[in-house]
Design a protein around this motif. Structure first.
Motif, PDB file in Angstrom:
ATOM      1  N   VAL A 165      15.988 -10.947  -7.580  1.00 24.21           N
ATOM      2  CA  VAL A 165      15.250 -10.932  -6.272  1.00 24.21           C
ATOM      3  C   VAL A 165      15.415  -9.526  -5.614  1.00 24.21           C
ATOM      4  N   GLN A 166      14.209  -8.972  -5.289  1.00 22.20           N
ATOM      5  CA  GLN A 166      14.206  -7.796  -4.371  1.00 22.20           C
ATOM      6  C   GLN A 166      13.637  -7.830  -2.875  1.00 22.20           C
ATOM      7  N   LEU A 167      14.007  -7.120  -2.010  1.00 22.69           N
ATOM      8  CA  LEU A 167      13.536  -7.105  -0.610  1.00 22.69           C
ATOM      9  C   LEU A 167      12.520  -6.297  -0.609  1.00 22.69           C
ATOM     10  N   GLU A 168      11.431  -6.561   0.095  1.00 21.53           N
ATOM     11  CA  GLU A 168      10.053  -5.685   0.652  1.00 21.53           C
ATOM     12  C   GLU A 168       9.834  -5.705   1.817  1.00 21.53           C
ATOM     13  N   PHE A 169       9.683  -4.596   2.341  1.00 24.41           N
ATOM     14  CA  PHE A 169       9.117  -4.302   3.761  1.00 24.41           C
ATOM     15  C   PHE A 169       7.787  -3.442   3.515  1.00 24.41           C
ATOM     16  N   LEU A 170       6.759  -4.209   4.031  1.00 26.23           N
ATOM     17  CA  LEU A 170       5.379  -3.847   4.009  1.00 26.23           C
ATOM     18  C   LEU A 170       4.675  -3.606   5.407  1.00 26.23           C
ATOM     19  N   TYR A 171       4.519  -2.064   5.422  1.00 21.47           N
ATOM     20  CA  TYR A 171       4.090  -1.726   6.989  1.00 21.47           C
ATOM     21  C   TYR A 171       2.578  -1.277   6.889  1.00 21.47           C
ATOM     22  N   PHE A 172       1.895  -1.701   7.679  1.00 23.24           N
ATOM     23  CA  PHE A 172       0.180  -1.251   7.908  1.00 23.24           C
ATOM     24  C   PHE A 172       0.226  -0.636   9.061  1.00 23.24           C
ATOM     25  N   GLU A 173      -0.411   0.547   8.931  1.00 23.44           N
ATOM     26  CA  GLU A 173      -0.621   1.403  10.057  1.00 23.44           C
ATOM     27  C   GLU A 173      -2.257   2.022  10.140  1.00 23.44           C
ATOM     28  N   LYS A 174      -2.648   1.653  11.301  1.00 22.48           N
ATOM     29  CA  LYS A 174      -3.896   2.276  11.535  1.00 22.48           C
ATOM     30  C   LYS A 174      -3.750   3.670  11.758  1.00 22.48           C
ATOM     31  N   LEU A 175      -4.829   4.486  11.024  1.00 20.73           N
ATOM     32  CA  LEU A 175      -4.743   5.835  10.909  1.00 20.73           C
ATOM     33  C   LEU A 175      -6.000   6.297  12.055  1.00 20.73           C
ATOM     34  N   SER A 176      -7.236   5.590  11.777  1.00 23.18           N
ATOM     35  CA  SER A 176      -8.375   5.688  12.621  1.00 23.18           C
ATOM     36  C   SER A 176      -9.251   4.236  12.570  1.00 23.18           C
ATOM     37  N   GLU A 177     -10.078   4.297  13.198  1.00 26.19           N
ATOM     38  CA  GLU A 177     -11.074   2.775  13.088  1.00 26.19           C
ATOM     39  C   GLU A 177     -11.383   2.341  11.597  1.00 26.19           C
ATOM     40  N   GLU A 178     -11.541   3.329  10.796  1.00 25.72           N
ATOM     41  CA  GLU A 178     -12.005   2.894   9.527  1.00 25.72           C
ATOM     42  C   GLU A 178     -10.915   3.348   8.274  1.00 25.72           C
ATOM     43  N   THR A 179      -9.665   3.750   8.709  1.00 27.55           N
ATOM     44  CA  THR A 179      -8.729   4.083   7.548  1.00 27.55           C
ATOM     45  C   THR A 179      -7.342   3.754   8.124  1.00 27.55           C
ATOM     46  N   SER A 180      -6.489   3.307   6.985  1.00 23.26           N
ATOM     47  CA  SER A 180      -5.023   2.871   7.359  1.00 23.26           C
ATOM     48  C   SER A 180      -4.397   3.238   6.256  1.00 23.26           C
ATOM     49  N   MET A 181      -2.985   3.215   6.345  1.00 27.44           N
ATOM     50  CA  MET A 181      -1.979   3.482   5.533  1.00 27.44           C
ATOM     51  C   MET A 181      -0.971   2.110   5.394  1.00 27.44           C
ATOM     52  N   LEU A 182      -0.738   2.042   4.037  1.00 33.38           N
ATOM     53  CA  LEU A 182       0.452   0.903   3.789  1.00 33.38           C
ATOM     54  C   LEU A 182       1.524   1.796   3.097  1.00 33.38           C
ATOM     55  N   THR A 183       2.587   1.294   3.519  1.00 31.66           N
ATOM     56  CA  THR A 183       3.937   1.820   2.875  1.00 31.66           C
ATOM     57  C   THR A 183       4.632   0.433   2.577  1.00 31.66           C
ATOM     58  N   MET A 184       5.141   0.380   1.519  1.00 32.08           N
ATOM     59  CA  MET A 184       6.024  -0.483   0.859  1.00 32.08           C
ATOM     60  C   MET A 184       7.114   0.202   0.558  1.00 32.08           C
ATOM     61  N   HIS A 185       8.343  -0.477   1.148  1.00 27.48           N
ATOM     62  CA  HIS A 185       9.725  -0.019   0.854  1.00 27.48           C
ATOM     63  C   HIS A 185      10.381  -1.282   0.212  1.00 27.48           C
ATOM     64  N   MET A 186      10.437  -0.866  -0.991  1.00 23.38           N
ATOM     65  CA  MET A 186      11.206  -1.913  -1.995  1.00 23.38           C
ATOM     66  C   MET A 186      12.679  -1.688  -2.325  1.00 23.38           C
ATOM     67  N   ILE A 187      13.439  -2.596  -2.242  1.00 26.31           N
ATOM     68  CA  ILE A 187      15.154  -2.319  -2.464  1.00 26.31           C
ATOM     69  C   ILE A 187      15.477  -3.370  -3.521  1.00 26.31           C
ATOM     70  N   PHE A 188      16.146  -2.823  -4.418  1.00 25.74           N
ATOM     71  CA  PHE A 188      16.370  -3.657  -5.834  1.00 25.74           C
ATOM     72  C   PHE A 188      18.086  -3.731  -5.725  1.00 25.74           C
ATOM     73  N   LYS A 189      18.515  -4.713  -6.431  1.00 25.20           N
ATOM     74  CA  LYS A 189      19.914  -4.975  -6.209  1.00 25.20           C
ATOM     75  C   LYS A 189      20.759  -3.669  -6.853  1.00 25.20           C
ATOM     76  N   SER A 190      20.095  -2.909  -7.733  1.00 22.13           N
ATOM     77  CA  SER A 190      20.871  -1.660  -8.380  1.00 22.13           C
ATOM     78  C   SER A 190      19.572  -0.737  -8.806  1.00 22.13           C
ATOM     79  N   ASP A 191      20.184   0.484  -8.967  1.00 17.49           N
ATOM     80  CA  ASP A 191      19.185   1.585  -9.523  1.00 17.49           C
ATOM     81  C   ASP A 191      19.053   1.316 -10.986  1.00 17.49           C
ATOM     82  N   THR A 192      19.682   0.395 -11.610  1.00 18.97           N
ATOM     83  CA  THR A 192      19.472   0.116 -13.048  1.00 18.97           C
ATOM     84  C   THR A 192      18.038  -0.847 -13.118  1.00 18.97           C
ATOM     85  N   PHE A 193      18.105  -1.711 -12.212  1.00 21.06           N
ATOM     86  CA  PHE A 193      16.965  -2.693 -12.026  1.00 21.06           C
ATOM     87  C   PHE A 193      15.639  -1.924 -11.702  1.00 21.06           C
ATOM     88  N   ARG A 194      15.973  -1.046 -10.848  1.00 18.97           N
ATOM     89  CA  ARG A 194      14.861  -0.104 -10.184  1.00 18.97           C
ATOM     90  C   ARG A 194      14.164   0.722 -11.389  1.00 18.97           C
TER      91      ARG A 194
END
Length: 158
Positions: free
Chosen positions: A98-127
């Motif tokens: 299992v991994q942990l995911e942080f999904l952030y949704f950011e308004k850039l303008s009325e018609e644009t947006s940004m998604l940032t996904m930060h995924m954390i794995f048990k180890s760098d080997t699995f990543r």
């Protein structure tokens, strides 16, 4: 052709950071990740369960020719409409824990947006194992499809 979805995996770290600017209002981008019907369309997977709330859970299943080829599930730890989803993500019948995911949704303008996904794995080997798969290409394809479907003839509303 340049990939619009950027996947950053620093050596010796057990995380991946994914960023993508969308030509979509932030409300529609968030809806693409939280509305089961819409998610099924752009991810080309069946949503078996989606409880968009704190400590809710979700399940996805993809089939080809009647055979299950992918199942994933997780628990939603935080759900703030239009802003963020924090969840676990587990791919069933794979060597990946299992991994942990942080999904952030950011308004850039009325018609644009940004998604940032930060995924954390048990180890760098699995990543690293995930990065050896066509992961970056696949998520870029899925995000392109997300944008096409929302902007398409059916035209979704926030």
């Amino acid at each position: 052709m340049e990939q619009k979805t950027k996947v950053k995996a620093e050596e010796y770290k057990q995380e991946i950071v994914i960023t993508r600017e969308f030509d979509l209002p932030v409300e529609l981008l968030f809806k693409a990740y939280s509305d089961p019907e819409l998610l099924e369309q752009w991810m080309e997977t069946k949503v078996l369960k989606m409880e968009n709330k704190r400590y809710g859970s979700y399940e996805f299943e993809t089939t080809r020719n009647g055979q299950v080829v992918f199942r994933a599930n997780g628990t939603i730890h935080e759900f703030v409409p239009g802003q963020k989803i924090i969840r676990t993500f587990e791919m069933e019948n794979t060597p990946f824990p299992v991994q942990l995911e942080f999904l952030y949704f950011e308004k850039l303008s009325e018609e644009t947006s940004m998604l940032t996904m930060h995924m954390i794995f048990k180890s760098d080997t699995f990543r690293d194992q995930l990065m050896q798969l066509p992961f970056a290409k696949g998520i870029n394809w899925a995000h392109n499809r997300l944008e096409e479907i929302i902007k398409g003839p059916k035209s979704y509303k926030s």
